[in-house]
Design a protein around this motif. Structure first.
Motif, PDB file in Angstrom:
ATOM      1  N   GLN A 268     -76.006 -10.461  16.249  1.00 44.69           N
ATOM      2  CA  GLN A 268     -77.128  -9.925  17.018  1.00 44.69           C
ATOM      3  C   GLN A 268     -77.577 -11.166  17.820  1.00 44.69           C
ATOM      4  OE1 GLN A 268     -77.672  -6.780  17.466  1.00 44.69           O
ATOM      5  NE2 GLN A 268     -76.488  -6.125  15.627  1.00 44.69           N
ATOM      6  N   PHE A 269     -77.590 -11.187  19.186  1.00 45.49           N
ATOM      7  CA  PHE A 269     -78.174 -12.388  19.856  1.00 45.49           C
ATOM      8  C   PHE A 269     -79.571 -12.044  20.797  1.00 45.49           C
ATOM      9  CE2 PHE A 269     -73.560 -11.980  19.695  1.00 45.49           C
ATOM     10  CZ  PHE A 269     -72.989 -13.570  19.589  1.00 45.49           C
ATOM     11  N   SER A 270     -80.323 -12.926  20.543  1.00 40.88           N
ATOM     12  CA  SER A 270     -81.235 -13.282  21.386  1.00 40.88           C
ATOM     13  C   SER A 270     -81.018 -13.323  23.053  1.00 40.88           C
ATOM     14  CB  SER A 270     -82.225 -14.653  20.881  1.00 40.88           C
ATOM     15  OG  SER A 270     -81.499 -15.705  21.497  1.00 40.88           O
ATOM     16  N   GLU A 271     -81.864 -12.912  23.845  1.00 40.05           N
ATOM     17  CA  GLU A 271     -81.804 -12.987  25.073  1.00 40.05           C
ATOM     18  C   GLU A 271     -81.656 -14.407  25.466  1.00 40.05           C
ATOM     19  OE1 GLU A 271     -81.719 -10.587  27.280  1.00 40.05           O
ATOM     20  OE2 GLU A 271     -81.744  -9.233  25.647  1.00 40.05           O
ATOM     21  N   GLN A 272     -81.993 -15.271  25.041  1.00 40.82           N
ATOM     22  CA  GLN A 272     -81.685 -16.778  25.246  1.00 40.82           C
ATOM     23  C   GLN A 272     -80.349 -17.014  24.908  1.00 40.82           C
ATOM     24  OE1 GLN A 272     -84.393 -19.343  23.273  1.00 40.82           O
ATOM     25  NE2 GLN A 272     -83.769 -21.233  24.648  1.00 40.82           N
ATOM     26  N   ALA A 273     -79.786 -16.597  23.747  1.00 43.79           N
ATOM     27  CA  ALA A 273     -78.503 -16.954  23.331  1.00 43.79           C
ATOM     28  C   ALA A 273     -77.564 -16.110  24.445  1.00 43.79           C
ATOM     29  CB  ALA A 273     -78.226 -16.469  21.942  1.00 43.79           C
ATOM     30  N   LYS A 274     -77.694 -15.077  24.726  1.00 48.85           N
ATOM     31  CA  LYS A 274     -76.902 -14.148  25.639  1.00 48.85           C
ATOM     32  C   LYS A 274     -76.835 -14.812  26.835  1.00 48.85           C
ATOM     33  CE  LYS A 274     -78.151  -9.458  23.758  1.00 48.85           C
ATOM     34  NZ  LYS A 274     -78.759  -8.389  24.458  1.00 48.85           N
ATOM     35  N   LEU A 275     -78.001 -15.467  27.387  1.00 53.50           N
ATOM     36  CA  LEU A 275     -77.957 -16.110  28.692  1.00 53.50           C
ATOM     37  C   LEU A 275     -77.143 -17.598  28.769  1.00 53.50           C
ATOM     38  CD1 LEU A 275     -78.916 -16.932  31.650  1.00 53.50           C
ATOM     39  CD2 LEU A 275     -81.074 -17.517  30.530  1.00 53.50           C
ATOM     40  N   SER A 276     -77.063 -18.185  27.487  1.00 50.69           N
ATOM     41  CA  SER A 276     -76.330 -19.315  27.157  1.00 50.69           C
ATOM     42  C   SER A 276     -74.996 -18.946  27.068  1.00 50.69           C
ATOM     43  CB  SER A 276     -76.822 -19.956  25.675  1.00 50.69           C
ATOM     44  OG  SER A 276     -78.137 -20.511  25.716  1.00 50.69           O
TER      45      SER A 276
ATOM     46  N   ILE B 279     -76.628 -11.247  11.271  1.00 50.83           N
ATOM     47  CA  ILE B 279     -76.929 -12.530  11.721  1.00 50.83           C
ATOM     48  C   ILE B 279     -77.489 -12.408  12.960  1.00 50.83           C
ATOM     49  CG2 ILE B 279     -76.327 -14.848  12.095  1.00 50.83           C
ATOM     50  CD1 ILE B 279     -74.298 -14.581  10.229  1.00 50.83           C
ATOM     51  N   TYR B 280     -78.892 -13.141  13.233  1.00 51.16           N
ATOM     52  CA  TYR B 280     -79.343 -13.099  14.559  1.00 51.16           C
ATOM     53  C   TYR B 280     -79.457 -14.414  15.156  1.00 51.16           C
ATOM     54  CZ  TYR B 280     -83.019 -12.009  18.031  1.00 51.16           C
ATOM     55  OH  TYR B 280     -83.681 -11.896  19.173  1.00 51.16           O
ATOM     56  N   ILE B 281     -78.570 -14.628  16.294  1.00 55.04           N
ATOM     57  CA  ILE B 281     -78.475 -15.854  16.942  1.00 55.04           C
ATOM     58  C   ILE B 281     -79.616 -16.134  17.776  1.00 55.04           C
ATOM     59  CG2 ILE B 281     -76.785 -17.237  18.417  1.00 55.04           C
ATOM     60  CD1 ILE B 281     -75.460 -16.381  15.737  1.00 55.04           C
ATOM     61  N   LEU B 282     -80.274 -17.236  17.530  1.00 59.44           N
ATOM     62  CA  LEU B 282     -81.240 -17.619  18.221  1.00 59.44           C
ATOM     63  C   LEU B 282     -81.155 -18.274  19.444  1.00 59.44           C
ATOM     64  CD1 LEU B 282     -83.379 -18.529  15.243  1.00 59.44           C
ATOM     65  CD2 LEU B 282     -83.789 -16.715  16.559  1.00 59.44           C
ATOM     66  N   GLN B 283     -80.063 -19.474  19.235  1.00 58.01           N
ATOM     67  CA  GLN B 283     -79.919 -20.356  20.567  1.00 58.01           C
ATOM     68  C   GLN B 283     -78.521 -21.025  20.321  1.00 58.01           C
ATOM     69  OE1 GLN B 283     -83.216 -23.405  19.999  1.00 58.01           O
ATOM     70  NE2 GLN B 283     -83.286 -23.163  22.095  1.00 58.01           N
TER      71      GLN B 283
END
Length: 101
Positions: free
Chosen positions: A10-18, A92-96
């Motif tokens: 799963q991806f945070s918005e910040q990780a998706k943007l990266s 797993i939650y991808i933060l950054q």
């Protein structure tokens, strides 16, 4: 060879943007390939030695402990993936996804 997925990412918005920024920057094609390779290992084998996974205390997360895995090593500004277990089982939650400071 096909591997069984152990974890769903799963991806945070910040990780998706990266990830989006890496995809859009043609000069970062090699880096994107490295990041995607490591994300693949994270789905299938979190104990893979290339990940160099360890706890990272400089970021906090409501899900619990934060971990750092290497997308690159021995490179100036090497990229790292910061993540936590959850929110669901086998997730797993991808933060950054960011360069090492």
């Amino acid at each position: 060879m096909q591997f069984k997925l152990q974890f769903k990412l799963q991806f945070s918005e910040q990780a998706k943007l990266s990830l989006l920024q890496l995809k859009q920057d043609k000069s970062k094609k090699g880096l994107l390939k490295q990041v995607n390779r490591i994300l693949g290992f994270m789905e299938t084998n979190l104990k893979h030695p290339l990940l160099h996974t360890h706890k990272f205390s400089e970021i906090t997360c409501k899900l619990g402990d934060v971990f750092e895995s290497y997308a690159q090593n021995n490179t100036p500004g090497a990229y790292r993936i910061f993540w936590a277990y959850g929110p669901g089982k086998r997730e797993i939650y991808i933060l950054q996804i960011a360069p090492h400071a």
